[in-house]
Design an enzyme around this catalytic site. Structure first.
Site, PDB file in Angstrom:
ATOM      1  N   GLY A 171      75.137  21.782  12.303  1.00  0.00           N
ATOM      2  CA  GLY A 171      75.747  22.188  11.033  1.00  0.00           C
ATOM      3  C   GLY A 171      77.268  22.129  11.101  1.00  0.00           C
ATOM      4  N   MET A 227      59.353  26.246  17.072  1.00  0.00           N
ATOM      5  CA  MET A 227      58.610  27.398  16.584  1.00  0.00           C
ATOM      6  C   MET A 227      59.553  28.605  16.561  1.00  0.00           C
ATOM      7  SD  MET A 227      55.860  25.931  16.022  1.00  0.00           S
ATOM      8  CE  MET A 227      54.877  27.331  15.433  1.00  0.00           C
ATOM      9  N   GLU A 261      84.626 -15.090  27.021  1.00  0.00           N
ATOM     10  CA  GLU A 261      85.212 -16.434  26.925  1.00  0.00           C
ATOM     11  C   GLU A 261      85.300 -17.075  28.303  1.00  0.00           C
ATOM     12  OE1 GLU A 261      86.284 -13.605  25.672  1.00  0.00           O
ATOM     13  OE2 GLU A 261      87.572 -13.837  23.921  1.00  0.00           O
ATOM     14  N   ASN A 289      73.012  25.056  15.071  1.00  0.00           N
ATOM     15  CA  ASN A 289      74.364  25.575  14.913  1.00  0.00           C
ATOM     16  C   ASN A 289      75.438  24.508  14.991  1.00  0.00           C
ATOM     17  OD1 ASN A 289      76.120  27.999  15.123  1.00  0.00           O
ATOM     18  ND2 ASN A 289      74.107  28.825  15.786  1.00  0.00           N
ATOM     19  N   TRP A 320      56.614  19.255  22.816  1.00  0.00           N
ATOM     20  CA  TRP A 320      57.473  18.285  22.195  1.00  0.00           C
ATOM     21  C   TRP A 320      57.083  18.134  20.747  1.00  0.00           C
ATOM     22  CZ3 TRP A 320      61.440  17.032  25.020  1.00  0.00           C
ATOM     23  CH2 TRP A 320      61.331  17.050  26.417  1.00  0.00           C
TER      24      TRP A 320
HETATM   25  N1  LIG Z   1      65.354  19.516  17.566  1.00  0.00           N
HETATM   26  C1  LIG Z   1      66.307  19.006  18.304  1.00  0.00           C
HETATM   27  O1  LIG Z   1      66.582  17.804  18.170  1.00  0.00           O
HETATM   28  C2  LIG Z   1      67.026  19.881  19.310  1.00  0.00           C
HETATM   29  C3  LIG Z   1      67.926  19.289  20.205  1.00  0.00           C
HETATM   30  C4  LIG Z   1      68.583  20.117  21.111  1.00  0.00           C
HETATM   31  C5  LIG Z   1      68.362  21.506  21.087  1.00  0.00           C
HETATM   32  N2  LIG Z   1      67.471  22.059  20.238  1.00  0.00           N
HETATM   33  C6  LIG Z   1      67.210  23.502  20.223  1.00  0.00           C
HETATM   34  O2  LIG Z   1      68.339  24.181  19.682  1.00  0.00           O
HETATM   35  C7  LIG Z   1      68.336  25.518  20.158  1.00  0.00           C
HETATM   36  C8  LIG Z   1      69.772  25.979  20.333  1.00  0.00           C
HETATM   37  O3  LIG Z   1      70.370  25.912  19.069  1.00  0.00           O
HETATM   38  P1  LIG Z   1      71.487  26.913  18.583  1.00  0.00           P
HETATM   39  O4  LIG Z   1      71.632  26.668  17.134  1.00  0.00           O
HETATM   40  O5  LIG Z   1      71.215  28.272  19.105  1.00  0.00           O
HETATM   41  O6  LIG Z   1      72.740  26.381  19.367  1.00  0.00           O
HETATM   42  P2  LIG Z   1      73.504  25.006  19.403  1.00  0.00           P
HETATM   43  O7  LIG Z   1      73.669  24.438  18.057  1.00  0.00           O
HETATM   44  O8  LIG Z   1      72.952  24.124  20.460  1.00  0.00           O
HETATM   45  O9  LIG Z   1      74.896  25.503  19.961  1.00  0.00           O
HETATM   46  C9  LIG Z   1      75.652  26.523  19.344  1.00  0.00           C
HETATM   47  C10 LIG Z   1      76.960  26.547  20.077  1.00  0.00           C
HETATM   48  O10 LIG Z   1      77.705  25.391  19.729  1.00  0.00           O
HETATM   49  C11 LIG Z   1      79.073  25.685  19.780  1.00  0.00           C
HETATM   50  N3  LIG Z   1      79.629  25.488  18.447  1.00  0.00           N
HETATM   51  C12 LIG Z   1      78.973  25.426  17.271  1.00  0.00           C
HETATM   52  N4  LIG Z   1      79.843  25.260  16.270  1.00  0.00           N
HETATM   53  C13 LIG Z   1      81.076  25.201  16.813  1.00  0.00           C
HETATM   54  C14 LIG Z   1      82.380  25.050  16.294  1.00  0.00           C
HETATM   55  N5  LIG Z   1      82.608  24.918  14.985  1.00  0.00           N
HETATM   56  N6  LIG Z   1      83.409  25.056  17.150  1.00  0.00           N
HETATM   57  C15 LIG Z   1      83.178  25.201  18.456  1.00  0.00           C
HETATM   58  N7  LIG Z   1      81.968  25.346  19.012  1.00  0.00           N
HETATM   59  C16 LIG Z   1      80.928  25.349  18.194  1.00  0.00           C
HETATM   60  C17 LIG Z   1      79.177  27.107  20.243  1.00  0.00           C
HETATM   61  O11 LIG Z   1      79.146  27.032  21.668  1.00  0.00           O
HETATM   62  P3  LIG Z   1      79.886  27.997  22.688  1.00  0.00           P
HETATM   63  O12 LIG Z   1      80.138  29.262  21.940  1.00  0.00           O
HETATM   64  O13 LIG Z   1      78.994  28.154  23.842  1.00  0.00           O
HETATM   65  O14 LIG Z   1      81.130  27.274  23.031  1.00  0.00           O
HETATM   66  C18 LIG Z   1      77.885  27.697  19.744  1.00  0.00           C
HETATM   67  O15 LIG Z   1      77.512  28.846  20.441  1.00  0.00           O
HETATM   68  C19 LIG Z   1      67.563  25.517  21.431  1.00  0.00           C
HETATM   69  O16 LIG Z   1      66.466  26.392  21.288  1.00  0.00           O
HETATM   70  C20 LIG Z   1      67.093  24.079  21.585  1.00  0.00           C
HETATM   71  O17 LIG Z   1      65.765  24.039  22.020  1.00  0.00           O
HETATM   72  C21 LIG Z   1      66.819  21.253  19.342  1.00  0.00           C
HETATM   73 ZN   LIG Z   2      89.538 -11.385  26.870  1.00  0.00          ZN
END
Ligand SMILES: NC(=O)c1ccc[n+]([C@@H]2O[C@H](COP(=O)([O-])OP(=O)(O)OC[C@H]3O[C@@H](n4cnc5c(N)ncnc54)[C@H](OP(=O)(O)O)[C@@H]3O)[C@@H](O)[C@H]2O)c1
Ligand SMILES: [Zn+2]
Length: 372
Positions: free
Chosen positions: A309, A168, A57, A306, A175
């Site tokens: 989800g 994989m 504004e 992880n 990528w």
């Molecule tokens: N396709 C895509 O868009 C994409 C993007 C990024 C990464 N990635 C890939 O994902 C892979 C890693 O995935 P990941 O499944 O092993 O791990 P992630 O989902 O990245 O992380 C898992 C971690 O998240 C934390 N976490 C999960 N749920 C939780 C909850 N309810 N409360 C608190 N903390 C929680 C914990 O961390 P802490 O225990 O350490 O606290 C757990 O160890 C890598 O290989 C990467 O390349 C893919």
């Molecule tokens: Zn204002």
């Protein structure tokens, strides 16, 4: 019949276009645009650029000068009524002699909420609200969620193949999507107040989690300047204290907040690194509340299956953004998100498709949670 004319709609569209220009820079403030119209002609316009700088504004009033007297103001958010870093805009409009104010929506900020409009009507100025409200809500979805619920707007980004795979079996994932989709991710990061990831992802990929001008979409490079871009805060879940000062994250000088249920010694880490300590119970929800308190409007999540989800399971995702690449990775490749508690199809979380866009060879799908 609507109380608004076609002309009202046209000028509010313009005010909304202006507001959108602030969406890379205004956080923690909302993006707001304003247009001043007299005798059917625009006499001033402006938008809020950055916290600490004049509100929309004020910019429009300064441009209009004497012409503001007798004008109608179109504002995308109710004018503020409180003394912050700048004096109230409602007062500015009154003093300038504006005769009517149309706001796209009320400001849910408890410091404002209806008080701005009341200040105007107390001064004898006609006001109206709720014109192109949907678009106004969209521009500030982060700010509005924080004001209403005390938590940021959470956008979960995932990149996958046609068969829903993200890497994989070996973990190789660079990528899956093409350069245009990755450039779009840069744009989405730049709009976000903070990025959320995990130590698992940092250990696997060593990402910088920053905004890189070189990879910014070409069409936006003409609209914005490199120095205007902000680096979002990086929030990393790291309960096991696995993040090290040598990770690439620390090459960018913007805050890194390490989240755990126990504190650690941060000797050796740069001074922009701090920790957030939270109880293990309901950690993700507590984290969102804490980020709300720290004025984070929007969170862009880049993580693995992880955490993706866990966030879905905890109903913390406001928007699911999936980039789909035209590749097939096969059944041995890794899946999109882990939902271990899900056993029946009837309980599968449902999503509403809001946007569908082709970006290079990939498709970007934007969903919001449906029902519940
Ligand atoms: N396709 C895509 O868009 C994409 C993007 C990024 C990464 N990635 C890939 O994902 C892979 C890693 O995935 P990941 O499944 O092993 O791990 P992630 O989902 O990245 O992380 C898992 C971690 O998240 C934390 N976490 C999960 N749920 C939780 C909850 N309810 N409360 C608190 N903390 C929680 C914990 O961390 P802490 O225990 O350490 O606290 C757990 O160890 C890598 O290989 C990467 O390349 C893919
Ligand atoms: Zn204002």
């Amino acid at each position: 019949m609507s109380e608004f004319s076609a002309q009202d709609r046209k000028f509010m569209q313009r005010a909304l276009d202006l507001a959108a220009k602030g969406q890379y820079t205004t956080t923690p403030n909302p993006s707001v645009g304003c247009v001043l119209v007299k005798n059917g002609k625009m006499v001033g316009e402006g938008f809020h650029f950055k916290a600490g700088q004049p509100h929309a504004e004020r910019v429009a009033l300064a441009q209009a000068g004497e012409n503001a007297k007798g004008a109608t103001a179109y504002v995308t958010l109710e004018p503020c009524s409180h003394y912050g870093r700048t004096p109230p805009c409602a007062l500015g409009l009154i003093e300038a002699g504006v005769i009517k104010v149309i706001a796209a929506m009320q400001d849910p900020n408890p410091q404002v909420a209806g008080k701005g409009l009341k200040m105007l009507s107390d001064a004898g100025i006609e006001s109206a609200v709720n014109l192109l409200n949907d678009r106004a809500e969209k521009i500030n979805k982060g700010f509005l969620k924080r004001m209403r619920q005390g938590m940021p707007f959470v956008q979960l980004k995932l990149a996958m193949s046609l068969d829903g795979r993200t890497a994989m079996a070996s973990g190789e994932s660079k990528w899956i999507t093409g350069p245009d989709a990755r450039s779009d991710v840069q744009k989405m990061r730049a709009k976000s107040s903070a990025l959320l990831s995990t130590s698992a992802t940092v250990l696997a990929d060593d990402p910088s989690l920053n905004v890189r001008w070189d990879e910014f979409p070409e069409n936006l490079k003409t609209e914005y300047k490199k120095e205007d871009l902000r680096q979002p805060v990086r929030v990393i879940l790291d309960s096991q204290h696995r993040i090290q000062p040598t990770h690439k994250l620390f090459l960018t000088h913007s805050p890194v907040w390490l989240v755990s249920n126990k504190s650690r010694d941060l000797t050796g880490f740069p001074d922009f690194c701090e920790q957030i300590i939270l109880p293990k119970e309901n950690l993700l929800k507590e984290l969102m509340r804490e980020l709300g308190k720290r004025q984070i409007n929007t969170i862009w999540v880049e993580t693995g299956a992880n955490l993706a989800g866990s966030l879905i399971d905890a109903k913390l995702v406001d928007e699911l953004i999936i980039y789909v690449a035209p590749k097939l990775l096969g059944d041995n490749a890794r899946g999109l998100c882990q939902l271990p508690n899900l056993t029946q199809l009837a309980d599968a979380p449902l999503w509403q498709l809001n946007e569908l866009e082709q970006i290079g060879d990939d498709i970007k799908l934007t969903y919001t949670p449906k029902g519940i």
